[in-house]
Design an enzyme around this catalytic site. Structure first.
Site, PDB file in Angstrom:
ATOM      1  N   TRP A  65      -8.804 -10.346   8.188  1.00  0.00           N
ATOM      2  CA  TRP A  65      -9.882  -9.708   7.379  1.00  0.00           C
ATOM      3  C   TRP A  65      -9.541  -9.883   5.972  1.00  0.00           C
ATOM      4  CZ3 TRP A  65      -9.968  -4.965  11.155  1.00  0.00           C
ATOM      5  CH2 TRP A  65     -10.767  -5.598  12.111  1.00  0.00           C
ATOM      6  N   HIS A 128       0.290  -6.833  14.709  1.00  0.00           N
ATOM      7  CA  HIS A 128      -0.614  -5.839  14.407  1.00  0.00           C
ATOM      8  C   HIS A 128      -1.361  -5.551  15.447  1.00  0.00           C
ATOM      9  CE1 HIS A 128      -1.535  -2.962  11.053  1.00  0.00           C
ATOM     10  NE2 HIS A 128      -2.743  -2.982  11.488  1.00  0.00           N
ATOM     11  N   GLU A 163       1.079  -0.396  16.266  1.00  0.00           N
ATOM     12  CA  GLU A 163       0.568   1.145  16.747  1.00  0.00           C
ATOM     13  C   GLU A 163       0.085   1.308  18.083  1.00  0.00           C
ATOM     14  OE1 GLU A 163      -2.149   2.489  13.667  1.00  0.00           O
ATOM     15  OE2 GLU A 163      -0.465   2.848  12.325  1.00  0.00           O
ATOM     16  N   TYR A 224      -0.019   8.941   7.382  1.00  0.00           N
ATOM     17  CA  TYR A 224      -1.003   9.048   6.398  1.00  0.00           C
ATOM     18  C   TYR A 224      -1.149  10.537   5.865  1.00  0.00           C
ATOM     19  CZ  TYR A 224      -2.511   4.462   7.149  1.00  0.00           C
ATOM     20  OH  TYR A 224      -2.349   2.991   7.146  1.00  0.00           O
ATOM     21  N   GLU A 250       4.639   1.252   7.772  1.00  0.00           N
ATOM     22  CA  GLU A 250       3.229   1.583   7.188  1.00  0.00           C
ATOM     23  C   GLU A 250       2.990   3.125   6.864  1.00  0.00           C
ATOM     24  OE1 GLU A 250       0.076  -0.170   9.308  1.00  0.00           O
ATOM     25  OE2 GLU A 250      -1.222   1.565   8.967  1.00  0.00           O
ATOM     26  N   ALA A 256      -5.789   9.712   7.948  1.00  0.00           N
ATOM     27  CA  ALA A 256      -5.521   8.740   8.761  1.00  0.00           C
ATOM     28  C   ALA A 256      -6.526   7.647   9.026  1.00  0.00           C
ATOM     29  CB  ALA A 256      -5.349   9.594  10.117  1.00  0.00           C
ATOM     30  N   LYS A 289     -10.676  -3.702  -0.131  1.00  0.00           N
ATOM     31  CA  LYS A 289     -11.721  -3.294   0.642  1.00  0.00           C
ATOM     32  C   LYS A 289     -12.044  -1.845  -0.011  1.00  0.00           C
ATOM     33  CE  LYS A 289     -12.495  -1.282   5.169  1.00  0.00           C
ATOM     34  NZ  LYS A 289     -12.094  -0.795   6.645  1.00  0.00           N
ATOM     35  N   GLU A 291     -12.110   1.486   0.461  1.00  0.00           N
ATOM     36  CA  GLU A 291     -11.756   2.531   1.070  1.00  0.00           C
ATOM     37  C   GLU A 291     -10.412   3.073   0.262  1.00  0.00           C
ATOM     38  OE1 GLU A 291     -11.036   1.715   4.963  1.00  0.00           O
ATOM     39  OE2 GLU A 291      -9.084   0.622   4.576  1.00  0.00           O
TER      40      GLU A 291
END
Ligand code: CA
Length: 325
Positions: A65, A128, A163, A224, A250, A256, A289, A291
């Site tokens: 992406w 990932h 994850e 996060y 990360e 989150a 992106k 966000e």
């Protein structure tokens, strides 16, 4: 006397040559030239002299992406203008990633690996995936290839499962990790391998009860700051008490889901905690992106990553931390 003067002239020319040759000086300061081959000693990531070392840097975004940042310019800018000594390259696996387009996605990660080697910084190669236990053969194929080709470089760190979801450490994750570790060790005997832990790489405390018995293995912790706070730090301390080596491959400054408020206070608490324990960390993410965990404003090009006016609030906050180290 003439000999002394000659010697001084020669010395002066030598010193001038050295100082006018930036390549020599820069190489001396490169993180990999400085720290060399990393290892795990007890709960610490250590440098070539056995001294604990902390890697701090940025994670790129999912390779399928955000391919526009998987390049040499990004890596160079992150090193020179963000003071990163590590970059993380997330190889997307599902959703149009490596499973469907192995050559294309692998090539993106290799571009980042070669740039990191050239720039003298460390690179975390991240599988990932949220279901890697279902893709173990593909993971072995990928990491075998990378280890055979790049395992001799001290720059390389393998992160073999980003994850996992809510699955068992001992019966699902540990067997997956052991198979992939064995494949990597066929080619690369010593570079550090980071293993994902249950529940989005938060349950380092579960891994600490049943660790993998192998050399140079670390465990990943993700957080996060808007969502994960003191309770997760307590789990981390219980793992550290059992001498578990942890790397935050990360983390985000946000909720989150990667969006929402940038929680600067809680992020600062995490940074203080990680610095106190010599734990390495990479921020999510180099992306434009829309966000709040993205560090770049929409449309930012790799060449512009050093410009403050191209950074989001999270980007400015994280870069200031990295530059202060
Ligand atoms: Ca090696």
């Amino acid at each position: 006397m003439f000999r002394v003067i000659s010697l001084l002239v020669v010395l002066t020319i030598f010193i001038q040559c050295k100082s006018s040759h930036p390549g020599i000086d820069n190489q001396d300061q490169d993180p990999v030239s400085k720290h060399g081959q990393l290892a795990i000693s007890g709960k610490h990531l250590t440098d070539q002299n056995g001294v604990p070392v902390q890697l701090k840097g940025m994670s790129l975004f999912w390779s399928q992406w955000m391919p526009q940042y998987f390049n040499k310019t990004t890596v160079k800018q992150l090193k020179e203008h963000w003071n990163c000594n590590v970059v993380r390259a997330p190889l997307a696996v599902e959703r149009g990633g490596y499973l469907e387009n192995p050559e294309r996605e692998q090539a993106k990660v290799i571009t980042v690996i070669e740039a990191a080697i050239q720039e003298g910084i460390y690179v975390i190669i991240d599988w990932h995936d949220h279901h890697a236990e279902d893709h173990v053969e593909e993971s072995i194929t990928f990491f075998s290839h990378i280890a055979e080709k790049y395992g001799s470089y001290p720059n390389i760190i393998y992160e073999i499962y980003n994850e996992p979801l809510n699955v068992s450490w001992s019966t699902v994750l540990k067997p997956y990790h052991q198979r992939v570790i064995a494949a990597i060790r066929t080619y690369d005997k010593n570079n550090v391998i980071v293993c994902g832990t249950p529940t989005w790489s938060q349950r380092v405390d579960e891994a600490a009860l049943d660790p993998i018995k192998a050399k140079n293995i670390a465990y990943s912790l993700h957080f996060y700051a808007g969502t994960h706070k003191e309770e997760l730090r307590e789990k981390t301390i219980s793992a550290l008490d059992r001498n578990l080596p942890i790397i935050v491959t990360e983390y985000g400054t946000t909720d989150a889901d990667g969006d929402g408020n940038v929680d600067t206070e809680e992020t600062q608490r995490w940074w203080d905690f990680l610095d106190a324990h010599h734990i390495s960390y990479c921020n999510w993410s180099v992306a434009d992106k829309q966000e709040s965990s993205s560090v770049l404003l929409p449309g930012t090009r790799s060449e512009e990553i050093h410009l403050d006016q191209k950074l989001t609030p999270s980007g400015k906050f994280v870069r200031a931390k990295l530059k202060a180290q």
